[in-house]
Design a protein around this motif. Structure first.
Motif, PDB file in Angstrom:
ATOM      1  N   PRO A  57       0.817  -1.228   0.000  1.00  0.00           N
ATOM      2  CA  PRO A  57       0.000   0.000   0.000  1.00  0.00           C
ATOM      3  C   PRO A  57       0.843   1.267   0.000  1.00  0.00           C
ATOM      4  O   PRO A  57       0.477   2.266  -0.622  1.00  0.00           O
ATOM      5  CB  PRO A  57      -0.821  -0.131   1.290  1.00  0.00           C
ATOM      6  CG  PRO A  57      -0.854  -1.596   1.571  1.00  0.00           C
ATOM      7  CD  PRO A  57       0.484  -2.110   1.128  1.00  0.00           C
ATOM      8  N   PHE A  58       1.991   1.230   0.697  1.00  0.00           N
ATOM      9  CA  PHE A  58       2.898   2.383   0.707  1.00  0.00           C
ATOM     10  C   PHE A  58       3.403   2.677  -0.699  1.00  0.00           C
ATOM     11  O   PHE A  58       3.421   3.825  -1.145  1.00  0.00           O
ATOM     12  CB  PHE A  58       4.069   2.093   1.646  1.00  0.00           C
ATOM     13  CG  PHE A  58       5.354   2.786   1.275  1.00  0.00           C
ATOM     14  CD1 PHE A  58       5.548   4.129   1.563  1.00  0.00           C
ATOM     15  CD2 PHE A  58       6.375   2.092   0.633  1.00  0.00           C
ATOM     16  CE1 PHE A  58       6.729   4.767   1.212  1.00  0.00           C
ATOM     17  CE2 PHE A  58       7.556   2.718   0.276  1.00  0.00           C
ATOM     18  CZ  PHE A  58       7.733   4.062   0.577  1.00  0.00           C
ATOM     19  N   MET A  62       2.515   6.269  -2.507  1.00  0.00           N
ATOM     20  CA  MET A  62       3.558   7.238  -2.794  1.00  0.00           C
ATOM     21  C   MET A  62       3.776   7.408  -4.293  1.00  0.00           C
ATOM     22  O   MET A  62       4.044   8.510  -4.768  1.00  0.00           O
ATOM     23  CB  MET A  62       4.857   6.817  -2.105  1.00  0.00           C
ATOM     24  CG  MET A  62       4.762   6.664  -0.596  1.00  0.00           C
ATOM     25  SD  MET A  62       4.049   8.108   0.235  1.00  0.00           S
ATOM     26  CE  MET A  62       5.359   9.295   0.028  1.00  0.00           C
ATOM     27  N   PHE A  63       3.629   6.338  -5.041  1.00  0.00           N
ATOM     28  CA  PHE A  63       3.760   6.437  -6.499  1.00  0.00           C
ATOM     29  C   PHE A  63       2.685   7.367  -7.064  1.00  0.00           C
ATOM     30  O   PHE A  63       2.972   8.235  -7.903  1.00  0.00           O
ATOM     31  CB  PHE A  63       3.631   5.046  -7.125  1.00  0.00           C
ATOM     32  CG  PHE A  63       3.820   5.029  -8.615  1.00  0.00           C
ATOM     33  CD1 PHE A  63       5.105   4.995  -9.162  1.00  0.00           C
ATOM     34  CD2 PHE A  63       2.739   5.035  -9.470  1.00  0.00           C
ATOM     35  CE1 PHE A  63       5.287   4.976 -10.547  1.00  0.00           C
ATOM     36  CE2 PHE A  63       2.912   5.015 -10.852  1.00  0.00           C
ATOM     37  CZ  PHE A  63       4.190   4.984 -11.388  1.00  0.00           C
ATOM     38  N   PRO A 114       6.175  -7.412 -11.073  1.00  0.00           N
ATOM     39  CA  PRO A 114       7.094  -6.482 -11.751  1.00  0.00           C
ATOM     40  C   PRO A 114       6.652  -5.022 -11.686  1.00  0.00           C
ATOM     41  O   PRO A 114       7.492  -4.126 -11.541  1.00  0.00           O
ATOM     42  CB  PRO A 114       7.105  -7.003 -13.191  1.00  0.00           C
ATOM     43  CG  PRO A 114       6.837  -8.469 -13.048  1.00  0.00           C
ATOM     44  CD  PRO A 114       5.845  -8.572 -11.931  1.00  0.00           C
ATOM     45  N   ALA A 115       5.345  -4.768 -11.756  1.00  0.00           N
ATOM     46  CA  ALA A 115       4.857  -3.385 -11.713  1.00  0.00           C
ATOM     47  C   ALA A 115       5.124  -2.759 -10.343  1.00  0.00           C
ATOM     48  O   ALA A 115       5.573  -1.614 -10.246  1.00  0.00           O
ATOM     49  CB  ALA A 115       3.366  -3.338 -12.040  1.00  0.00           C
ATOM     50  N   THR A 116       4.850  -3.502  -9.274  1.00  0.00           N
ATOM     51  CA  THR A 116       5.068  -2.988  -7.922  1.00  0.00           C
ATOM     52  C   THR A 116       6.555  -2.765  -7.676  1.00  0.00           C
ATOM     53  O   THR A 116       6.953  -1.761  -7.066  1.00  0.00           O
ATOM     54  CB  THR A 116       4.504  -3.954  -6.873  1.00  0.00           C
ATOM     55  OG1 THR A 116       3.109  -4.121  -7.093  1.00  0.00           O
ATOM     56  CG2 THR A 116       4.726  -3.430  -5.465  1.00  0.00           C
ATOM     57  N   ASN A 117       7.380  -3.682  -8.140  1.00  0.00           N
ATOM     58  CA  ASN A 117       8.819  -3.538  -7.951  1.00  0.00           C
ATOM     59  C   ASN A 117       9.339  -2.297  -8.664  1.00  0.00           C
ATOM     60  O   ASN A 117      10.161  -1.544  -8.122  1.00  0.00           O
ATOM     61  CB  ASN A 117       9.526  -4.789  -8.478  1.00  0.00           C
ATOM     62  CG  ASN A 117      10.833  -5.069  -7.765  1.00  0.00           C
ATOM     63  OD1 ASN A 117      11.093  -4.542  -6.691  1.00  0.00           O
ATOM     64  ND2 ASN A 117      11.668  -5.892  -8.355  1.00  0.00           N
ATOM     65  N   ALA A 118       8.863  -2.070  -9.880  1.00  0.00           N
ATOM     66  CA  ALA A 118       9.283  -0.884 -10.636  1.00  0.00           C
ATOM     67  C   ALA A 118       8.777   0.394  -9.961  1.00  0.00           C
ATOM     68  O   ALA A 118       9.497   1.401  -9.907  1.00  0.00           O
ATOM     69  CB  ALA A 118       8.772  -0.966 -12.065  1.00  0.00           C
ATOM     70  N   LYS A 119       7.555   0.362  -9.453  1.00  0.00           N
ATOM     71  CA  LYS A 119       7.016   1.525  -8.742  1.00  0.00           C
ATOM     72  C   LYS A 119       7.862   1.858  -7.517  1.00  0.00           C
ATOM     73  O   LYS A 119       8.118   3.023  -7.215  1.00  0.00           O
ATOM     74  CB  LYS A 119       5.570   1.263  -8.314  1.00  0.00           C
ATOM     75  CG  LYS A 119       4.542   1.337  -9.423  1.00  0.00           C
ATOM     76  CD  LYS A 119       3.150   1.089  -8.852  1.00  0.00           C
ATOM     77  CE  LYS A 119       2.074   1.174  -9.920  1.00  0.00           C
ATOM     78  NZ  LYS A 119       0.719   0.958  -9.355  1.00  0.00           N
ATOM     79  N   ASP A 125      13.825   6.448  -5.772  1.00  0.00           N
ATOM     80  CA  ASP A 125      14.645   7.447  -6.457  1.00  0.00           C
ATOM     81  C   ASP A 125      14.160   8.860  -6.179  1.00  0.00           C
ATOM     82  O   ASP A 125      14.960   9.772  -5.936  1.00  0.00           O
ATOM     83  CB  ASP A 125      14.639   7.194  -7.971  1.00  0.00           C
ATOM     84  CG  ASP A 125      15.533   6.030  -8.365  1.00  0.00           C
ATOM     85  OD1 ASP A 125      16.326   5.575  -7.520  1.00  0.00           O
ATOM     86  OD2 ASP A 125      15.432   5.578  -9.522  1.00  0.00           O
ATOM     87  N   PHE A 126      12.841   9.053  -6.199  1.00  0.00           N
ATOM     88  CA  PHE A 126      12.326  10.403  -6.010  1.00  0.00           C
ATOM     89  C   PHE A 126      12.472  10.872  -4.567  1.00  0.00           C
ATOM     90  O   PHE A 126      12.934  11.983  -4.301  1.00  0.00           O
ATOM     91  CB  PHE A 126      10.858  10.502  -6.431  1.00  0.00           C
ATOM     92  CG  PHE A 126      10.376  11.927  -6.527  1.00  0.00           C
ATOM     93  CD1 PHE A 126      10.595  12.660  -7.671  1.00  0.00           C
ATOM     94  CD2 PHE A 126       9.735  12.544  -5.464  1.00  0.00           C
ATOM     95  CE1 PHE A 126      10.188  13.988  -7.764  1.00  0.00           C
ATOM     96  CE2 PHE A 126       9.318  13.859  -5.539  1.00  0.00           C
ATOM     97  CZ  PHE A 126       9.542  14.586  -6.695  1.00  0.00           C
ATOM     98  N   MET A 127      12.093  10.025  -3.616  1.00  0.00           N
ATOM     99  CA  MET A 127      12.129  10.436  -2.210  1.00  0.00           C
ATOM    100  C   MET A 127      13.555  10.639  -1.708  1.00  0.00           C
ATOM    101  O   MET A 127      13.770  11.407  -0.770  1.00  0.00           O
ATOM    102  CB  MET A 127      11.421   9.399  -1.335  1.00  0.00           C
ATOM    103  CG  MET A 127       9.921   9.378  -1.488  1.00  0.00           C
ATOM    104  SD  MET A 127       9.127   8.221  -0.324  1.00  0.00           S
ATOM    105  CE  MET A 127       9.465   9.017   1.243  1.00  0.00           C
ATOM    106  N   SER A 128      14.503   9.947  -2.303  1.00  0.00           N
ATOM    107  CA  SER A 128      15.871  10.047  -1.802  1.00  0.00           C
ATOM    108  C   SER A 128      16.732  10.951  -2.680  1.00  0.00           C
ATOM    109  O   SER A 128      17.138  12.037  -2.273  1.00  0.00           O
ATOM    110  CB  SER A 128      16.494   8.652  -1.688  1.00  0.00           C
ATOM    111  OG  SER A 128      16.419   7.979  -2.936  1.00  0.00           O
ATOM    112  N   HIS A 129      16.982  10.530  -3.896  1.00  0.00           N
ATOM    113  CA  HIS A 129      17.971  11.211  -4.727  1.00  0.00           C
ATOM    114  C   HIS A 129      17.454  12.523  -5.318  1.00  0.00           C
ATOM    115  O   HIS A 129      18.251  13.377  -5.714  1.00  0.00           O
ATOM    116  CB  HIS A 129      18.440  10.275  -5.838  1.00  0.00           C
ATOM    117  CG  HIS A 129      18.899   8.952  -5.304  1.00  0.00           C
ATOM    118  ND1 HIS A 129      19.861   8.849  -4.318  1.00  0.00           N
ATOM    119  CD2 HIS A 129      18.500   7.675  -5.576  1.00  0.00           C
ATOM    120  CE1 HIS A 129      20.049   7.566  -4.022  1.00  0.00           C
ATOM    121  NE2 HIS A 129      19.241   6.840  -4.767  1.00  0.00           N
TER     122      HIS A 129
END
Length: 218
Positions: A57-58, A62-63, A114-119, A125-129
């Protein structure tokens, strides 16, 4: 894009607690211990599955929030940002083009499709970098984990630690991406990152219980 980043900072509370300092007895040592634990962990531990399920759910929430801020997240079948300046390439793509490209390679996962892993990669990437302007080093990945920790339920803490800190430290120590594992890494404090069972923290360095701290170089 500036407004996008300002809105995101309002959403994520900045409450980062870095308990160690850079150096061989600080984050470097911590990362070595995490990488060793990740290497020992089984590929799939059934008792860990529920913690990984709690992350789903997180990831979706967030996505959707990131997309709602106007970021065009594009999934690609290669590594879009490479070389020594990969993280800067990523930032500039978002800043100048409003685009975040995410690789779908090596996305095998026993819990995430695969979709959840990519999300999750996009969220990370967005929240950190992007949002925190962190690098790909140990301290940067710890900072990104602390950001994620504020937005997931406690049931997901252990899995999040394995996914972010475990994999990042394994890559940093060994120089290659590790196999994704559905496993927990006991002996580490998932909320106070830097605390390790069997070690004390002295002057922001890890000291094995019963041993004296190593003298600082002058």
């Amino acid at each position: 894009m500036k407004l996008l980043l300002e809105n995101w900072r309002k959403f994520v509370a900045l409450n980062e607690k870095l308990m160690l300092k850079p150096g061989p007895n600080g984050w470097d040592k911590y990362c070595e211990l995490v990488a060793e634990a990740y290497a020992r962990a089984p590929r799939f531990d059934p008792s860990a599955a529920s913690s990984f399920e709690a992350m789903k759910p997180f990831v979706d929430k967030m996505f959707d929030r990131i997309q709602g801020l106007g970021v065009d997240i594009q999934f690609v079948d290669d590594h879009p940002y490479t070389g020594d300046d990969a993280v800067e390439q990523l930032r500039q793509d978002v800043k100048k083009n409003g685009v975040l490209r995410v690789s779908t390679l090596d996305a095998e996962h026993d819990i995430f499709d695969p979709a959840t892993n990519a999300k999750f990669r996009a969220v990370h990437d967005f929240m950190s970098h992007i949002q925190r302007n962190t690098g790909f080093d140990a301290q940067g990945e710890i900072a990104s984990y602390n950001a994620h920790l504020q937005t997931v339920p406690p049931a997901a803490y252990a899995a999040l630690f394995t996914e972010v800190v475990g994999q990042a430290c394994s890559f940093i120590v060994n120089g290659k991406f590790p196999e994704q594992k559905i496993a927990l890494l006991p002996g580490f404090d998932y909320e106070r990152v830097g605390v390790v069972e069997g070690y004390d923290i002295v002057n922001k360095e890890l000291v094995k219980k019963g041993e004296e701290p190593e003298p600082e170089e002058r």
